[in-house]
Motif scaffolding. Structure first.
Motif, short mmCIF file in Angstrom:
data_model
loop_
_atom_site.label_atom_id
_atom_site.label_comp_id
_atom_site.label_asym_id
_atom_site.label_seq_id
_atom_site.Cartn_x
_atom_site.Cartn_y
_atom_site.Cartn_z
N VAL A 453 0.75 -1.01 0.19
CA VAL A 453 -0.05 0.17 -0.12
C VAL A 453 0.77 1.16 -0.06
N ALA A 454 0.79 2.10 -0.99
CA ALA A 454 1.46 3.39 -0.96
C ALA A 454 0.62 4.37 -1.34
N ARG A 455 1.14 5.58 -1.00
CA ARG A 455 0.64 7.06 -1.06
C ARG A 455 1.33 7.76 -2.04
N LEU A 456 0.64 8.04 -3.36
CA LEU A 456 1.59 8.86 -4.18
C LEU A 456 1.40 10.32 -3.91
N GLY A 457 0.32 10.82 -3.14
CA GLY A 457 0.37 12.28 -2.90
C GLY A 457 -1.11 12.72 -2.99
N GLY A 458 -1.57 13.71 -2.09
CA GLY A 458 -2.78 14.13 -2.07
C GLY A 458 -3.59 13.18 -1.51
N ASP A 459 -4.72 12.64 -1.99
CA ASP A 459 -5.65 11.68 -1.66
C ASP A 459 -5.58 10.42 -2.75
N GLU A 460 -4.61 10.35 -3.21
CA GLU A 460 -4.36 9.17 -4.28
C GLU A 460 -3.33 8.01 -3.39
N PHE A 461 -3.85 6.91 -3.50
CA PHE A 461 -3.30 5.78 -2.85
C PHE A 461 -3.23 4.76 -4.07
N ILE A 462 -2.14 3.58 -4.02
CA ILE A 462 -1.82 2.67 -4.84
C ILE A 462 -1.72 1.54 -3.70
N VAL A 463 -2.30 0.32 -4.51
CA VAL A 463 -2.33 -0.99 -3.68
C VAL A 463 -1.63 -2.09 -5.01
N ILE A 464 -0.59 -2.83 -4.55
CA ILE A 464 -0.04 -3.51 -5.49
C ILE A 464 -0.41 -4.96 -4.85
N GLN A 465 -1.26 -5.88 -5.51
CA GLN A 465 -1.68 -7.24 -5.08
C GLN A 465 -0.88 -8.17 -6.19
N PRO A 466 0.10 -8.99 -5.78
CA PRO A 466 0.84 -9.78 -6.43
C PRO A 466 -0.33 -11.30 -6.27
N ALA A 467 0.15 -12.09 -7.23
CA ALA A 467 -0.41 -13.64 -7.31
C ALA A 467 -2.19 -13.44 -7.02
N VAL A 468 -2.70 -12.80 -8.07
CA VAL A 468 -4.24 -12.70 -7.71
C VAL A 468 -4.88 -12.98 -8.97
N ARG A 469 -6.24 -13.25 -8.79
CA ARG A 469 -7.28 -13.45 -9.99
C ARG A 469 -7.87 -12.24 -10.18
N ARG A 470 -8.58 -11.97 -11.36
CA ARG A 470 -9.34 -10.88 -11.52
C ARG A 470 -10.63 -10.91 -10.48
N ASP A 471 -11.37 -11.93 -10.35
CA ASP A 471 -12.26 -11.91 -9.30
C ASP A 471 -12.04 -11.72 -7.92
N ASP A 472 -10.63 -12.07 -7.65
CA ASP A 472 -10.22 -11.55 -6.32
C ASP A 472 -10.01 -10.11 -6.09
N VAL A 473 -9.48 -9.60 -7.23
CA VAL A 473 -9.14 -8.13 -6.77
C VAL A 473 -10.65 -7.46 -7.07
N ALA A 474 -11.57 -7.87 -7.76
CA ALA A 474 -12.99 -7.09 -7.77
C ALA A 474 -13.47 -7.24 -6.25
#
Length: 805
Positions: A453-474
């Motif tokens: 979980v990272a913060r790029l600035g302001g109110d924008e965040f990024i989450v990296i999820q390795p080893a996942v399927r499309r349904d899991d991400v949703a």
């Protein structure tokens, strides 16, 4: 021959013999005394020179000042302030003064002996010259850290130079002692010879009484010379004592320097036997008294530190092995050792020309922690503690590489808070910062431990999820949206926000990190465009939409408003008189080379680029000109965007347009949205009051959506409330919508405001709205937006129908 043996002749012979012997003795003694005086004078000069230009003293003072400067710079790098800056500049000036002695006297001869010493002094001179150029701005970001790097590289060289200087001084002092001893022996031999000659002279004196007086005078003269020689001997002895005292003083100073060093020190000979150490080293490792006696081996010292429980067996042996490797290679080096109590010790190993080596031990715990903090700050967001953009990129590259090796997909979720700016504007940045920290905690708690979980600035965040399927991400994206919509309680404030999420999968973009983040951002833009509070997966057509948006922005910037844009008008009908009371001006862009562009597509572009100020002014002037041609009982309504308030002087613009077109102010209605009022700032309130003072009317458009608040109706100068079409669309089948519309109408009437229902499409909707007491209606049931010519015909038809009725 008989005459020569006569008594008179014997006395004359004896007298001449005595005279010759006396003259010879005095001459020999005078020559010896003169020689000894010259030698003693030269030795005294050498001793004075040795005392004045002692090499070891100069080197130890220079190293001490260098280390003190190093401490100041390290402290300044960790926490810069004006006091530390001034102290650092003072230590640098003292160091320059101390280092001046490196190029004078005996020290210059010492340096000239080896190319290595010349190189070290040259490096030191270069450092002083470079430091002179930056000392006044040493507190600028990164400057102190850069100086520390150069000082750390030179520190080992200086300590080695000081060690060699100490040996050099010891050798020079030993030479002086040897010469003084030889001088003392020579002088003693001369004195003994003189004594034997004196005995011979006394024996001859007994041969002849008549020569007693002359002999006695000569003896007195010889005694005077003897006393002078004795004085010279005493002077020589005093010089020897002075040299010994200078040497003792030097040794005392050397001991003081060792005892007062900020680093621990150990010096070993070529057989790896301890020569000297200081108390700082013993205290640093908690070693008992007697464990550092001369002749102690490094293995014994290592075992002593283990026994003292300051070093673990593993760390002590590791440091020992690394140092032995440096000894075998004859190379300098720096080692780090972690002690049991958590301290970090830097061990600087420096070989000596004699085959031995010297090591200094410095407690760098604070510096190490400071460097760790600086490194952490460079890769983490200071507000939330999450990884920043730099670390995000590194982790994303790692996860993508891991995914390729194991044939696993990697997802990037780009998360943006909905209406976060309103929190900052209304409650202040401290509350906004607290909200961001709480959001970071919620997001981190909703994902897996190995997700990023990272913060790029302001109110924008990024989450990296390795080893996942499309349904899991949703599933994760939906849970995040729901979690972030839960109310926040911060500083007695009850806050409700939302979140939109864009998702990109590595399998959709060939696993390129930059493309993955870009695609997630495009999906986020689509999610926000679709109404916020939702998530979207990246699709290739999103990139096409982005390219289209860029092209529309270029077209908009180059557009000729008079040739490409036009206004259409939609009537607003008064339910009591059944007549058109107002016409709303709506902007269209038929002249775009890409075909008909919807307003909800090009107006946000104009808003974001600032072109809305010029475009809005054009719409206002064109609408007022057309309104002049309409019957005087019909007003014109023009929409104003928040961008016109933020970026343009809207009050002056409206006043100038009214003056230019001649339209009466009371015939102009300005429609604003609730988003303009969210800030509740003084500038917005002042502008609306000034517009109201001009005589124009203020309508609150799309009321009931977003952050509708009844306080807007009370605190701002609003004349009319337009009920959003979303309530009207289902009013026939949704009793709640009917209740909301009725409540808005009743409240507005209580505050002496008129109401307009937007989006009337059917007669049933019209009858229900009329039953609520609403004042006016607008929608396709009466008329869609139409051109000016169509509007005139529509109004003529309405008048004709009214006449026939």
């Amino acid at each position: 021959m008989a005459a020569l043996l006569a008594p008179g002749s014997r006395r004359a012979f004896a007298f001449h013999l005595l005279k010759a012997l006396l003259i010879g003795t005095i001459a020999v003694f005078a020559v010896a005394a003169a020689y000894l005086s010259v030698v003693i004078f030269e030795r005294q000069a050498s001793i004075g020179k040795l005392s004045r230009y002692d090499v070891a003293w100069s080197a130890s003072q220079g190293v001490n000042e260098y280390l003190r400067l190093y401490q100041r710079v390290a402290t300044l790098a960790a926490s810069p302030n004006d006091q530390l800056k001034a102290d650092t500049q003072l230590r640098f000036q003292i160091l320059k003064s101390r280092l001046g002695g490196f190029s004078t006297g005996q020290f210059e001869e010492f340096v000239a002996e080896t190319p290595e010493r010349k190189a070290t002094v040259a490096q030191l001179s270069k450092f002083v010259e470079d430091m002179d150029g930056v000392i006044t701005r040493i507190d600028t970001p990164g400057q102190a850290q850069s100086i520390l790097t150069s000082m750390r590289a030179l520190e080992a060289e200086l300590i080695g130079l000081a060690s060699e200087a100490n040996q050099y001084s010891a050798v020079q002092a030993a030479k002086v002692d040897d010469e003084l001893l030889r001088l003392h022996s020579g002088f003693s031999a001369v004195a003994i010879g003189f004594f034997l000659c004196s005995l011979a002279f006394i024996a001859l004196l007994g041969w002849h009484n008549r020569l007693l007086t002359q002999t006695f005078d000569a003896l007195n003269a010889a005694n005077d010379d003897l006393r002078r020689t004795s004085d010279d001997l005493e002077t020589a002895n005093a010089a020897v004592l002075g040299a010994n005292h200078a040497l003792a003083t030097q040794n005392g100073l050397f001991d003081a320097a060792l005892s007062n060093m900020s680093q621990g020190l150990c010096m070993f000979d070529a057989d790896q036997r301890l020569i000297v150490s200081n108390s700082k080293f013993a205290a640093m490792y908690g070693l008992p008294e007697g464990s550092l006696a001369p002749g102690t081996t490094p293995q014994q010292i290592m075992q002593a530190s283990i026994d003292a429980a300051t070093s673990t067996q593993h760390s002590a042996e590791l440091a020992h092995r690394s140092q032995q490797q440096l000894i075998e290679k004859g190379q300098p080096g720096v080692l780090l050792q972690k002690l049991v109590d958590g301290r970090i010790v830097s061990i600087l190993h420096q070989p000596m020309d004699s085959g031995g080596w010297v090591a200094t031990y410095e407690d760098i715990t604070e510096r190490h922690l400071s460097e760790e903090r600086i490194a952490h700050m460079a890769r983490h967001d200071p507000l939330t503690g999450l990884p920043n953009r730099l670390m995000l990129r590194e982790r994303l590259e790692q996860e993508l590489a891991h995914g390729r090796r194991h044939h696993q997909d990697t997802a990037v979720l780009c998360l943006d808070l909905d209406n976060f700016k309103n929190v900052n504007d209304t409650l202040g940045h401290p509350v906004g910062d607290a909200l961001l920290r709480e959001v970071a905690n919620r997001v981190s708690g909703m994902v897996r431990e190995y997700d990023v979980v990272a913060r790029l600035g302001g109110d924008e965040f990024i989450v990296i999820q390795p080893a996942v399927r499309r349904d899991d991400v949703a599933h994760v994206a939906q849970r995040l949206i729901e979690a972030l919509e839960e109310p926040y309680h911060l500083d007695a404030h009850h806050i409700v926000i939302g979140a939109s999420i864009g998702i990109a999968l590595a399998s959709d973009c060939d696993g390129v990190a930059d493309d993955l983040v870009k695609n997630a951002d495009l999906a986020l833009y689509r999610a926000k465009s679709d109404g916020r509070g939702s998530y979207q997966f990246y699709a290739p057509e999103m990139d096409d939409r982005l390219q289209r948006r860029r092209m529309l922005e270029l077209d908009l910037r180059a557009a000729d408003f008079d040739k490409e844009f036009e206004l259409v008008f939609q009537p607003i009908v008064n339910l009591q008189s059944k007549q058109v009371a107002v016409v709303e001006a709506l902007l269209r862009w038929p002249g775009c080379q890409r075909g008909q562009i919807r307003p909800d597509e090009f107006i946000p572009i104009a808003e974001s680029t600032g072109l809305i100020v010029q475009l809005g002014a054009w719409v206002l002037e064109r609408a007022c000109r057309e309104a002049i041609k309409l019957p005087g009982s019909i007003n014109v309504a023009v929409n104003l965007s928040p961008g016109q308030f933020r970026r343009g002087n809207i009050v002056d613009t409206v006043a100038n347009v009214l003056k230019l077109t001649g339209l009466a102010p009371e015939r102009l209605e300005l429609e604003i949205t609730e988003s303009l009022l969210l800030g509740d700032n003084k500038e917005t309130l002042l502008a609306l009051n000034r517009l109201h003072a001009l005589g124009v009317k203020i309508s609150l458009d799309d009321f009931g959506t977003g952050y509708s608040s009844l306080s807007y109706l009370r605190n701002f100068p609003v004349d009319k409330v337009k009920i959003d079409r979303t309530f009207i669309a289902e009013i026939a089948g949704n009793r709640d919508h009917w209740a909301i519309v009725s409540a808005i109408v009743n409240l507005s009437h209580a505050l002496e405001m008129t109401t307009v229902a937007e989006g009337i499409e059917t007669e049933e909707q019209l009858l229900i709205v009329r039953a609520t007491g609403c004042d006016a209606v607008q929608g396709h049931f009466f008329s869609p937006p139409m051109s000016v010519a169509q509007l005139r015909r529509y109004l003529e038809d309405q008048r004709a129908k009214l006449t026939l009725a």
